[in-house]
Design an enzyme around this catalytic site. Structure first.
Site, PDB file in Angstrom:
ATOM      1  N   ASP A 181      52.397  40.411  34.002  1.00 11.57           N
ATOM      2  CA  ASP A 181      51.328  40.716  34.953  1.00 11.57           C
ATOM      3  C   ASP A 181      51.513  42.137  35.498  1.00 11.57           C
ATOM      4  O   ASP A 181      52.617  42.539  35.875  1.00 11.57           O
ATOM      5  CB  ASP A 181      51.358  39.700  36.103  1.00 11.57           C
TER       6      ASP A 181
ATOM      7  N   ASN B   5      42.296  49.441  40.774  1.00 14.38           N
ATOM      8  CA  ASN B   5      40.867  49.175  40.610  1.00 14.38           C
ATOM      9  C   ASN B   5      40.068  49.625  41.834  1.00 14.38           C
ATOM     10  O   ASN B   5      39.015  50.250  41.709  1.00 14.38           O
ATOM     11  CB  ASN B   5      40.649  47.669  40.418  1.00 14.38           C
TER      12      ASN B   5
ATOM     13  N   ASP C 131      39.485  49.247  33.568  1.00 11.97           N
ATOM     14  CA  ASP C 131      39.408  48.711  32.203  1.00 11.97           C
ATOM     15  C   ASP C 131      40.124  49.622  31.218  1.00 11.97           C
ATOM     16  O   ASP C 131      40.794  49.162  30.296  1.00 11.97           O
ATOM     17  CB  ASP C 131      37.942  48.541  31.769  1.00 11.97           C
TER      18      ASP C 131
ATOM     19  N   GLU D 170      44.564  40.792  34.886  1.00  9.45           N
ATOM     20  CA  GLU D 170      45.541  41.800  34.437  1.00  9.45           C
ATOM     21  C   GLU D 170      46.814  41.120  33.937  1.00  9.45           C
ATOM     22  O   GLU D 170      47.905  41.643  34.059  1.00  9.45           O
ATOM     23  CB  GLU D 170      45.842  42.789  35.562  1.00  9.45           C
TER      24      GLU D 170
END
Ligand SMILES: [Mg+2]
Length: 301
Positions: free
Chosen positions: A175, A183, A192, A218
């Site tokens: 992770d 973000n 992305d 993620e």
């Protein structure tokens, strides 16, 4: 001015008799881009460079590999090429078995009638188009559009399959740390791009040792067949350090990320897929709790 000339479909003809190859070339070269090979072995070499081969026309009796053996090999190299045999003589049992197993699509008798054969090759091109579309949709069904990795569904199927076959394996859940703040700061398109870069880094790092999928958000899952706990821990640590020490390729800005990793093993920790995922996830949350950028493996039960 519009380009009128459509790209012609590629046809590979394989026969040990030069006269047959000449006749086929004369017959087919007007409609198709024709490749020839004088043996099965040479035919495989042609396919190595021509992944978009549409149709293969193979003799049956050849020194070395015979036509059916050749087309079996060809199927793994160019699965969407239509495979046909052109022969005067053939073992009918072997032929029907090959047809039933979809190793070959069509059979033509020598000597052939020119117009008939040309028409059949056009139909075989249509078979090729259908096979390509099918494999395209199969590819879409198992691919994560953002990262290009295999997706959650693929991962679940593969895990279940491996455990059913009793293959010992390790599962790592990886992770990305603090991804939400990246973000929030740079926006989702940048996020992305970052995910794509992380995905390709992990995928290149794992190479043939295992299978990397996007688990969701993620989070990535890495399935490592034949890995036991100690090896999994070592590889996970190498991956974690590799990510922490190298900038992620692709994003507009130079980005360094860290990951937290949790792992669990079959059959050491459990013999059910869902529990294995749960244990790896628990270990991942342990890594998060320890301050992130670290690796934990489930305790032996
Ligand atoms: Mg022959």
């Amino acid at each position: 001015m519009a380009e009128e000339k459509q790209q012609r479909a590629k046809v590979l003809c394989v026969d040990d008799e030069p006269g047959v190859l000449q006749s086929l070339t004369r017959l087919l070269k007007k409609d198709f881009e024709v490749y020839t090979a004088a043996s099965a072995e040479d035919g495989l070499k042609v396919l190595e460079d021509q992944a978009d081969m549409a149709v293969i026309v193979s003799d049956y009796r050849m020194p070395g590999m015979n036509g059916i053996e050749f087309l079996k090999e060809a199927r793994s190299m160019t699965p969407s090429a239509a495979r046909t045999i052109l022969s005067g003589q053939i073992d009918i049992n072997e032929l029907s078995e090959a047809i039933n197993k979809a190793e070959i699509h069509r059979f033509f008798l020598k000597p052939w009638e020119n117009d008939y054969l040309r028409l059949q090759i056009h139909e075989a091109v249509q078979t090729h188009i259908n096979l390509s579309e099918k494999s395209h949709f199969q590819h879409l069904a198992i691919t994560d559009p953002v990262t290009g990795l295999t997706n959650h569904r693929y991962f679940q199927d593969l895990l279940r399959e491996k455990i059913e076959e009793q293959t010992p394996l390790a599962l790592l859940m990886v992770d990305v740390d603090h991804f939400k703040s990246f973000n929030d700061k740079y926006g989702h398109p940048e996020g992305d791009r970052l995910l794509r870069g992380i995905a390709s880094t992990i995928d290149n790092f794992i190479e043939q040792k295992g299978s990397v999928s996007r688990y969701g958000g993620e989070e990535f899952s890495v399935l490592l067949p034949q890995f036991e706990k100690r090896q999994a821990m070592e590889l996970a640590e190498q991956l974690r350090l590799h990510l922490a020490e190298n900038p992620v390729p692709g994003p507009g800005r130079e980005a360094y990320v860290t990951v937290s990793i949790g792992g669990a093993c079959f059959p050491e920790h459990t013999d059910t897929p869902q529990v294995l995922i749960q244990l790896a996830d628990d270990a991942l949350y342990k890594s998060k709790g320890l301050g992130r950028n670290c690796t934990s493996i489930a305790e032996a039960s």
